[in-house]
Design an enzyme around this catalytic site. Structure first.
Site, mmCIF file in Angstrom:
data_model
loop_
_atom_site.group_PDB
_atom_site.id
_atom_site.type_symbol
_atom_site.label_atom_id
_atom_site.label_comp_id
_atom_site.label_asym_id
_atom_site.label_seq_id
_atom_site.Cartn_x
_atom_site.Cartn_y
_atom_site.Cartn_z
ATOM 1 N N VAL A 199 7.733 -8.048 9.640
ATOM 2 C CA VAL A 199 9.069 -7.592 9.719
ATOM 3 C C VAL A 199 9.631 -7.610 10.963
ATOM 4 O O VAL A 199 10.935 -7.777 11.252
ATOM 5 C CB VAL A 199 9.352 -6.039 9.023
ATOM 6 C CG1 VAL A 199 9.324 -6.105 7.634
ATOM 7 C CG2 VAL A 199 8.670 -5.154 9.749
ATOM 8 N N ALA A 251 11.035 8.358 17.882
ATOM 9 C CA ALA A 251 12.653 7.576 18.357
ATOM 10 C C ALA A 251 12.886 6.574 17.264
ATOM 11 O O ALA A 251 14.020 6.573 17.009
ATOM 12 C CB ALA A 251 11.977 7.310 19.563
ATOM 13 N N ASN A 274 10.678 -0.214 4.270
ATOM 14 C CA ASN A 274 9.743 0.872 4.098
ATOM 15 C C ASN A 274 8.312 0.587 5.201
ATOM 16 O O ASN A 274 7.604 1.238 5.549
ATOM 17 C CB ASN A 274 8.770 0.728 2.728
ATOM 18 C CG ASN A 274 7.725 1.358 2.681
ATOM 19 O OD1 ASN A 274 7.450 2.867 2.716
ATOM 20 N ND2 ASN A 274 6.647 0.654 2.588
ATOM 21 N N LYS A 315 12.207 6.455 14.201
ATOM 22 C CA LYS A 315 12.742 7.207 12.832
ATOM 23 C C LYS A 315 14.154 7.826 13.207
ATOM 24 O O LYS A 315 14.864 7.647 12.269
ATOM 25 C CB LYS A 315 11.608 8.015 12.305
ATOM 26 C CG LYS A 315 10.325 7.264 11.830
ATOM 27 C CD LYS A 315 10.424 6.204 10.794
ATOM 28 C CE LYS A 315 9.292 5.785 10.198
ATOM 29 N NZ LYS A 315 9.451 4.793 9.063
ATOM 30 N N ARG A 340 0.840 -1.183 0.075
ATOM 31 C CA ARG A 340 0.104 0.070 -0.130
ATOM 32 C C ARG A 340 0.761 1.305 0.044
ATOM 33 O O ARG A 340 1.989 1.117 0.253
ATOM 34 C CB ARG A 340 -0.735 0.079 1.194
ATOM 35 C CG ARG A 340 -1.967 -1.116 1.208
ATOM 36 C CD ARG A 340 -3.014 -0.942 2.388
ATOM 37 N NE ARG A 340 -2.333 -1.377 3.723
ATOM 38 C CZ ARG A 340 -2.384 -0.586 4.938
ATOM 39 N NH1 ARG A 340 -2.733 0.550 4.581
ATOM 40 N NH2 ARG A 340 -1.766 -1.204 5.703
ATOM 41 N N ILE A 345 2.910 12.907 3.474
ATOM 42 C CA ILE A 345 2.460 12.125 2.129
ATOM 43 C C ILE A 345 0.986 11.488 2.314
ATOM 44 O O ILE A 345 0.451 11.094 3.104
ATOM 45 C CB ILE A 345 3.473 10.961 1.723
ATOM 46 C CG1 ILE A 345 4.824 11.320 1.947
ATOM 47 C CG2 ILE A 345 3.203 10.232 0.400
ATOM 48 C CD1 ILE A 345 5.423 12.353 0.942
ATOM 49 N N TYR A 377 7.154 6.883 17.653
ATOM 50 C CA TYR A 377 7.500 6.844 16.018
ATOM 51 C C TYR A 377 8.678 7.740 15.872
ATOM 52 O O TYR A 377 9.597 7.410 14.859
ATOM 53 C CB TYR A 377 6.222 7.459 15.355
ATOM 54 C CG TYR A 377 6.336 7.479 13.838
ATOM 55 C CD1 TYR A 377 5.926 6.460 13.274
ATOM 56 C CD2 TYR A 377 6.499 8.749 13.206
ATOM 57 C CE1 TYR A 377 5.872 6.410 11.772
ATOM 58 C CE2 TYR A 377 6.673 8.737 12.032
ATOM 59 C CZ TYR A 377 6.402 7.641 11.024
ATOM 60 O OH TYR A 377 6.234 7.758 9.832
ATOM 61 N N SER A 432 11.415 9.411 8.541
ATOM 62 C CA SER A 432 10.461 10.543 8.311
ATOM 63 C C SER A 432 10.866 11.577 8.992
ATOM 64 O O SER A 432 11.801 11.863 9.703
ATOM 65 C CB SER A 432 9.254 9.910 9.408
ATOM 66 O OG SER A 432 8.269 11.072 9.736
HETATM 67 P P1 NDP Z 1 0.596 2.705 5.034
HETATM 68 O O1 NDP Z 1 -0.098 2.702 6.181
HETATM 69 O O2 NDP Z 1 -0.120 3.532 3.891
HETATM 70 O O3 NDP Z 1 1.055 1.178 4.678
HETATM 71 C C1 NDP Z 1 1.927 0.515 5.415
HETATM 72 C C2 NDP Z 1 2.332 -0.663 4.808
HETATM 73 O O4 NDP Z 1 3.339 -1.280 5.671
HETATM 74 C C3 NDP Z 1 1.556 -1.608 4.302
HETATM 75 O O5 NDP Z 1 2.062 -2.431 3.308
HETATM 76 C C4 NDP Z 1 1.550 -2.554 5.503
HETATM 77 O O6 NDP Z 1 1.218 -4.052 5.315
HETATM 78 C C5 NDP Z 1 3.165 -2.634 5.995
HETATM 79 N N1 NDP Z 1 3.301 -3.233 7.194
HETATM 80 C C6 NDP Z 1 3.027 -2.587 8.310
HETATM 81 N N2 NDP Z 1 3.214 -3.434 9.593
HETATM 82 C C7 NDP Z 1 4.089 -4.187 8.839
HETATM 83 C C8 NDP Z 1 4.804 -5.475 9.339
HETATM 84 N N3 NDP Z 1 5.042 -5.701 10.831
HETATM 85 N N4 NDP Z 1 5.350 -6.259 8.569
HETATM 86 C C9 NDP Z 1 5.323 -5.988 7.263
HETATM 87 N N5 NDP Z 1 4.739 -4.992 6.748
HETATM 88 C C10 NDP Z 1 4.035 -4.150 7.697
HETATM 89 O O7 NDP Z 1 2.175 3.557 5.309
HETATM 90 P P2 NDP Z 1 2.772 4.783 4.276
HETATM 91 O O8 NDP Z 1 2.800 4.151 2.713
HETATM 92 O O9 NDP Z 1 2.025 6.035 4.610
HETATM 93 O O10 NDP Z 1 4.081 4.598 5.127
HETATM 94 C C11 NDP Z 1 5.249 3.876 4.523
HETATM 95 C C12 NDP Z 1 6.664 4.178 5.278
HETATM 96 O O11 NDP Z 1 6.804 5.619 5.042
HETATM 97 C C13 NDP Z 1 6.348 3.946 6.913
HETATM 98 O O12 NDP Z 1 7.650 3.522 7.046
HETATM 99 C C14 NDP Z 1 6.170 5.489 7.466
HETATM 100 O O13 NDP Z 1 6.524 5.594 8.574
HETATM 101 C C15 NDP Z 1 6.902 6.232 6.221
HETATM 102 N N6 NDP Z 1 6.338 7.717 6.321
HETATM 103 C C16 NDP Z 1 5.276 8.041 5.971
HETATM 104 C C17 NDP Z 1 4.706 9.289 5.984
HETATM 105 C C18 NDP Z 1 3.392 9.526 5.358
HETATM 106 O O14 NDP Z 1 3.059 10.874 5.446
HETATM 107 N N7 NDP Z 1 2.525 8.838 4.828
HETATM 108 C C19 NDP Z 1 5.623 10.243 6.255
HETATM 109 C C20 NDP Z 1 6.860 9.742 6.408
HETATM 110 C C21 NDP Z 1 7.342 8.524 6.641
HETATM 111 P P3 NDP Z 1 -0.436 -4.278 5.221
HETATM 112 O O15 NDP Z 1 -0.828 -3.845 4.232
HETATM 113 O O16 NDP Z 1 -0.337 -5.857 5.219
HETATM 114 O O17 NDP Z 1 -0.952 -4.015 6.594
#
Ligand code: NDP
Length: 247
Positions: A64, A157, A90, A159, A15, A188, A155, A142
């Site tokens: 993960v 800490a 990610n 990052k 996603r 984002i 979060y 982040s």
């Molecule tokens: P989303 O919530 O849209 O997607 C999260 C993704 O991570 C999903 O694919 C989910 O899988 C997967 N996931 C969550 N937990 C686990 C786990 N334990 N093992 C494997 N996969 C896991 O997040 P974003 O796309 O918004 O964020 C992606 C990254 O970017 C993150 O690290 C976030 O901290 C970082 N980020 C995001 C920002 C934003 O504004 N959106 C800003 C700054 C950083 P599933 O679909 O199966 O749940």
């Protein structure tokens, strides 16, 4: 030169930002492992989108934060597809709350997923990269790891910890021409930020010099650069993709 097998793994690739990264790497010719933990239908959609653009990919379900699951999945991936030559750490979650009320579980799950997850996945793939004398590890950090944020001590800490992880891994792996960098997005548009109220989204925009939230593709473009041959002399760095929110 980049290796011939060209396999990438994107944790949390099903996603949001992870999906956009999967599509960019697939367009670059990588066979992309799309990792997810709990939502197979979103992962299937990502795989379909990869196929629609003529790329190759496969799904890889694992948490993960679970050491045994990570090792098992990455061994299976390496045997079937080779690599990965590129790992994008990610996968990430939020469990927000003011520190006075934050449960220990909320601290643990965020640090385990966002920071320990990157350690475990990197540890599981680094030997293969070192042997090939080519590899790219890209950590999705982040802006909150740099600015801090009330309600997000866990979060923030995790990052911020990713910066130390990135720099130290970069030093350890540099002699084998494996680079380790981070991308630190600002706000984002994804499922993660759609939880924020309209008012909060407007308040965030007011802090962004470019006046808007970012798109997953803005982050994926930076990851594509870090994955490419053009970034060969760059390691231990963080690229900030935040519309100027932090500079
Ligand atoms: P989303 O919530 O849209 O997607 C999260 C993704 O991570 C999903 O694919 C989910 O899988 C997967 N996931 C969550 N937990 C686990 C786990 N334990 N093992 C494997 N996969 C896991 O997040 P974003 O796309 O918004 O964020 C992606 C990254 O970017 C993150 O690290 C976030 O901290 C970082 N980020 C995001 C920002 C934003 O504004 N959106 C800003 C700054 C950083 P599933 O679909 O199966 O749940």
């Amino acid at each position: 030169m980049s290796p011939e097998s060209k396999t990438a793994l994107v944790t949390g690739g099903s996603r949001g930002i992870g999906r956009a990264i999967c599509l960019r790497l697939a367009a670059m010719g990588y066979t992309v492992g799309v990792n997810y933990v709990s939502n197979p239908s979103a992962a299937e959609e990502t795989l379909q989108a990869i196929n629609d653009l003529g790329g190759k990919g496969f799904l890889l379900q694992f948490n993960v934060a679970e050491s045994t699951a990570v090792q098992k999945a990455l061994k299976a991936m390496s045997e079937e597809y080779g690599g990965p030559d590129i790992l994008v750490n990610n996968a990430g979650i939020t469990r927000d709350g003011l520190m006075a009320r934050m449960k220990e579980d909320d601290w643990d799950s965020v640090v385990d997923t966002n920071l320990k997850g990157a350690f475990l996945c990197s540890k599981a793939v680094m030997r293969g990269m070192m042997k090939k004398r080519w590899g790219r590890i890209i950590n999705i950090s982040s802006v909150i790891g740099f600015l801090g944020n009330g309600g997000q001590v866990n979060y923030s800490a995790a990052k911020a910890g990713m910066t130390g992880l990135t720099k130290s891994m970069a030093r350890e792996l540099a002699p084998r021409q494996v680079t380790v960098n981070a991308v630190a997005p600002g706000y984002i548009v994804t499922d993660m930020t759609s939880e924020l109220s309209e008012d909060i989204q407007e308040a965030i925009k007011a802090q962004v010099p470019l006046g808007k939230l970012g798109q997953p593709e803005d982050v994926a473009a930076c990851v594509a650069f870090l994955a490419s041959e053009e970034s060969a002399y760059l390691t231990g760095q963080t690229l900030h993709v935040n519309g100027g929110m932090y500079m």
